[in-house]
Design a protein around this motif. Structure first.
Motif, mmCIF file in Angstrom:
data_model
loop_
_atom_site.group_PDB
_atom_site.id
_atom_site.type_symbol
_atom_site.label_atom_id
_atom_site.label_comp_id
_atom_site.label_asym_id
_atom_site.label_seq_id
_atom_site.Cartn_x
_atom_site.Cartn_y
_atom_site.Cartn_z
ATOM 1 N N ALA A 224 0.803 -1.216 -0.031
ATOM 2 C CA ALA A 224 0.084 0.103 -0.017
ATOM 3 C C ALA A 224 0.741 1.282 -0.090
ATOM 4 O O ALA A 224 0.638 2.169 -0.793
ATOM 5 C CB ALA A 224 -0.842 -0.053 1.113
ATOM 6 N N TYR A 225 1.925 1.222 0.761
ATOM 7 C CA TYR A 225 2.884 2.427 0.946
ATOM 8 C C TYR A 225 3.428 2.648 -0.333
ATOM 9 O O TYR A 225 3.977 3.726 -0.991
ATOM 10 C CB TYR A 225 3.635 2.312 2.285
ATOM 11 N N PHE B 146 0.319 4.153 11.536
ATOM 12 C CA PHE B 146 0.731 5.439 12.055
ATOM 13 C C PHE B 146 2.074 5.825 11.869
ATOM 14 O O PHE B 146 2.398 6.908 11.415
ATOM 15 C CB PHE B 146 0.595 5.362 13.609
ATOM 16 N N GLU B 147 3.269 4.900 12.177
ATOM 17 C CA GLU B 147 4.294 5.185 11.896
ATOM 18 C C GLU B 147 4.634 5.547 10.386
ATOM 19 O O GLU B 147 5.282 6.172 9.966
ATOM 20 C CB GLU B 147 5.363 4.062 12.329
ATOM 21 N N LEU B 148 4.208 4.434 9.418
ATOM 22 C CA LEU B 148 4.292 4.579 8.061
ATOM 23 C C LEU B 148 3.728 5.684 7.480
ATOM 24 O O LEU B 148 4.188 6.340 6.614
ATOM 25 C CB LEU B 148 3.983 3.037 7.343
ATOM 26 N N SER B 149 2.654 6.214 8.053
ATOM 27 C CA SER B 149 2.007 7.347 7.667
ATOM 28 C C SER B 149 2.693 8.427 7.922
ATOM 29 O O SER B 149 2.819 9.655 7.004
ATOM 30 C CB SER B 149 0.460 7.312 8.180
ATOM 31 N N HIS C 81 -7.904 9.369 15.235
ATOM 32 C CA HIS C 81 -6.944 8.584 16.220
ATOM 33 C C HIS C 81 -5.832 9.538 16.349
ATOM 34 O O HIS C 81 -5.140 10.001 15.529
ATOM 35 C CB HIS C 81 -6.766 7.485 15.590
ATOM 36 N N PRO C 82 -5.373 9.802 17.539
ATOM 37 C CA PRO C 82 -4.030 10.659 18.062
ATOM 38 C C PRO C 82 -3.056 10.101 17.174
ATOM 39 O O PRO C 82 -2.041 10.674 17.017
ATOM 40 C CB PRO C 82 -4.021 10.498 19.409
ATOM 41 N N GLY C 83 -2.797 8.778 17.036
ATOM 42 C CA GLY C 83 -1.852 8.171 16.180
ATOM 43 C C GLY C 83 -1.600 8.758 14.794
ATOM 44 O O GLY C 83 -0.439 8.712 14.135
ATOM 45 N N LEU C 84 -2.338 9.459 14.152
ATOM 46 C CA LEU C 84 -2.374 10.103 13.017
ATOM 47 C C LEU C 84 -2.112 11.731 13.016
ATOM 48 O O LEU C 84 -1.996 12.427 12.187
ATOM 49 C CB LEU C 84 -3.656 10.084 12.174
ATOM 50 N N ASP C 85 -1.774 12.077 14.244
ATOM 51 C CA ASP C 85 -1.668 13.391 14.413
ATOM 52 C C ASP C 85 -0.432 13.931 13.919
ATOM 53 O O ASP C 85 -0.049 15.249 13.475
ATOM 54 C CB ASP C 85 -1.617 13.939 16.027
ATOM 55 N N ALA C 86 0.585 13.073 13.766
ATOM 56 C CA ALA C 86 1.950 13.569 13.071
ATOM 57 C C ALA C 86 1.527 13.754 11.804
ATOM 58 O O ALA C 86 2.530 14.723 11.125
ATOM 59 C CB ALA C 86 2.855 12.283 12.968
ATOM 60 N N VAL C 87 0.773 13.204 10.966
ATOM 61 C CA VAL C 87 0.313 13.539 9.590
ATOM 62 C C VAL C 87 -0.292 14.756 9.697
ATOM 63 O O VAL C 87 0.504 15.879 8.605
ATOM 64 C CB VAL C 87 -0.468 12.620 9.025
ATOM 65 N N TRP C 88 -1.192 15.126 10.422
ATOM 66 C CA TRP C 88 -1.769 16.473 10.418
ATOM 67 C C TRP C 88 -0.910 17.591 10.858
ATOM 68 O O TRP C 88 -0.585 18.714 10.213
ATOM 69 C CB TRP C 88 -3.149 16.481 11.522
ATOM 70 N N ALA C 89 0.118 17.077 11.743
ATOM 71 C CA ALA C 89 1.037 18.328 12.200
ATOM 72 C C ALA C 89 2.119 18.581 11.166
ATOM 73 O O ALA C 89 2.320 19.867 10.938
ATOM 74 C CB ALA C 89 1.681 17.629 13.422
ATOM 75 N N LYS D 226 5.823 8.691 8.169
ATOM 76 C CA LYS D 226 7.261 8.788 7.187
ATOM 77 C C LYS D 226 6.625 9.076 5.704
ATOM 78 O O LYS D 226 7.288 9.743 5.038
ATOM 79 C CB LYS D 226 7.623 7.417 7.270
ATOM 80 N N ALA D 227 5.276 8.645 5.373
ATOM 81 C CA ALA D 227 4.992 8.888 4.101
ATOM 82 C C ALA D 227 4.613 10.361 4.136
ATOM 83 O O ALA D 227 4.591 10.861 2.956
ATOM 84 C CB ALA D 227 3.665 7.974 3.845
ATOM 85 N N ALA D 228 4.178 10.936 4.933
ATOM 86 C CA ALA D 228 3.617 12.437 5.034
ATOM 87 C C ALA D 228 5.065 13.203 4.436
ATOM 88 O O ALA D 228 5.070 14.135 3.691
ATOM 89 C CB ALA D 228 2.907 12.911 6.239
ATOM 90 N N LEU D 229 6.206 12.995 5.180
ATOM 91 C CA LEU D 229 7.311 13.448 5.161
ATOM 92 C C LEU D 229 7.824 13.386 3.723
ATOM 93 O O LEU D 229 8.216 14.261 3.101
ATOM 94 C CB LEU D 229 8.337 12.950 6.275
ATOM 95 N N GLU D 230 7.808 12.320 3.520
ATOM 96 C CA GLU D 230 8.305 11.841 2.018
ATOM 97 C C GLU D 230 7.562 12.531 0.843
ATOM 98 O O GLU D 230 8.158 13.347 0.057
ATOM 99 C CB GLU D 230 8.068 10.284 1.669
ATOM 100 N N THR D 231 6.083 12.635 1.127
ATOM 101 C CA THR D 231 5.322 13.428 0.252
ATOM 102 C C THR D 231 5.614 14.893 0.057
ATOM 103 O O THR D 231 5.832 15.514 -0.866
ATOM 104 C CB THR D 231 3.955 13.135 0.533
#
Length: 400
Positions: free
Chosen positions: A122-123, A154-157, A186-194, A159-164
């Motif tokens: 998927a990633y 959460f962790e891969l997302s 879910h707070p686990g996705l806060d790193a994406v929004w941040a 990383k994917a946000a940063l790569e994107t």
């Protein structure tokens, strides 16, 4: 003279992928699987079916009619639909300051991949998509590519946000359908929004990202079994959507955004912007009121609602931007929801955009005050895109 009659940005435009669009950008371990995807219903072995368009776009006689038939030619027939070197000329003729670019065929496949069991695939799929998008949009700074970020892990997302972002994509495209195993809130996705907020880039939903993955449709297939003859869509087949399917389009973004608002995502990230693209907007005024009524009804018993700093509708006005379809009454939508929400979009070069989207929008905006019209065509997109417009020539220039 350009098609656009005033300063405007286009919040929904597309690359029309050829069957071999993904494979050159795939991680080696996944290249064969990605090459086998039938993009646009065309298998790699059938690519010769589309060779006529590659020939046409290099035919001087065909190219001489590019300007006259700019909005008449659709999908692969359109100028700059898949040849990136032709897209700058198309934007010149359209007259838009920029175009936010989405894929045409892959949103459902991307969502299906992240809901299936092979998370690494998927990633990898998303990375190939994003590299291909960045390559297409490298032709002109006015092309603002969207990069897909799966939300499964959460962790891969994160990383994917940063790569994107590092790849140069100007918006993070996520599914409007619920990720497998957890909500968008879910707070686990806060790193994406941040990361999106820190980069000054929007999160965007697009039609196709909320499909039911049982049968890859917008709604239960039994709804179309009405005892009558098959009903075809405007492409002449049953692979797109018809009137009944159309009614289901906003269901996923309505539910997902309500969940994100109630669970405080927009409160925790007040500078984050969210675009809801090619999913209509007539639903927005009643949805805002419905959320406010839910807020009033359940606030006493739900601590999460008590903790919100604004009413749900106020978060929408501050942070959510939505593209109406040309057939909708945009003047009414603006009057009912406020002038900060609605965005112009052409859907170039898709059939759904029609032959004169500006004419249809202008007709419904006849009684709308000029400041609100300028917000629709220009300012709301500038607000949505933030630093995603860095590098675009004069993105916030004069209104006329």
């Amino acid at each position: 003279m350009p098609y656009a009659h005033r300063a405007m940005h286009d919040a929904d435009a597309h690359v029309v992928e050829m069957p071999d669009w993904l494979a050159p950008h795939a991680d080696p371990a996944f290249a064969d699987r990605l090459a086998a995807i039938e993009i646009g219903g065309v298998s790699p072995e059938e690519q010769e079916r589309l060779s006529k368009f590659q020939t046409l776009h290099r035919d001087p006689e065909y190219r001489r009619k590019d300007e006259d038939e700019l909005l008449l030619r659709k999908n692969w027939a359109a100028m700059g639909s898949f040849l990136k070197e032709d897209r700058p000329r198309a934007i010149d003729l359209l007259g838009f300051k920029s175009q936010l670019i989405f894929n045409t065929f892959l949103n459902g496949d991307l969502l299906k991949a992240e809901r299936d069991d092979d998370v690494d695939y998927a990633y990898a799929f998303a990375r190939a998509h994003n590299r291909a998008m960045a390559d297409f949009c490298s032709a002109d700074p006015r092309l603002l590519g969207t990069g897909y970020v799966p939300l499964r892990d959460f962790e891969l997302s994160a990383k994917a946000a940063l790569e994107t972002i590092e790849l140069g994509c100007k918006a993070l495209l996520v599914p409007s359908g619920c990720p497998r195993g957890h909500a968008h809130s879910h707070p686990g996705l806060d790193a994406v929004w941040a990361q999106a907020q820190e980069a000054g880039l929007p999160i965007v939903f697009h039609v196709g990202g909320g499909l039911r993955q049982i049968d890859n449709r917008l709604l239960d297939a039994d709804y179309i079994r009405n005892g009558g003859p098959p009903i075809l869509d405007f492409h002449g087949g049953d692979e797109n959507f018809r009137s009944v399917d159309y009614m289901a389009i906003p269901t996923a973004p309505m539910q997902t955004l309500a969940t994100m608002i109630f669970d405080g995502v927009l409160d925790r990230f007040p500078n984050l912007r969210i675009g809801v693209i090619e999913q209509g907007a007539s639903w927005v005024p009643s949805w805002m009121r419905f959320m406010d009524s839910s807020f009033d009804a359940f606030r006493k018993g739900e601590e999460r609602l008590q903790n919100l700093s604004l009413r749900p509708s106020e978060f929408v006005k501050r942070q959510v931007r939505v593209t109406p379809y040309p057939a909708e009454d945009v003047g009414w939508i603006i009057a009912q929801s406020g002038e900060s929400i609605a965005l112009f979009s052409s859907d170039y070069p898709h059939v759904e955009g029609g032959r004169n989207p500006l004419g249809r929008f202008e007709s419904s905006l006849a009684d709308t005050p000029e400041p609100a019209r300028h917000h629709f065509y220009h300012d709301n997109f500038v607000d949505l895109m933030g630093r995603g417009l860095d590098g675009v020539p004069n993105p916030a220039g004069p209104s006329h």
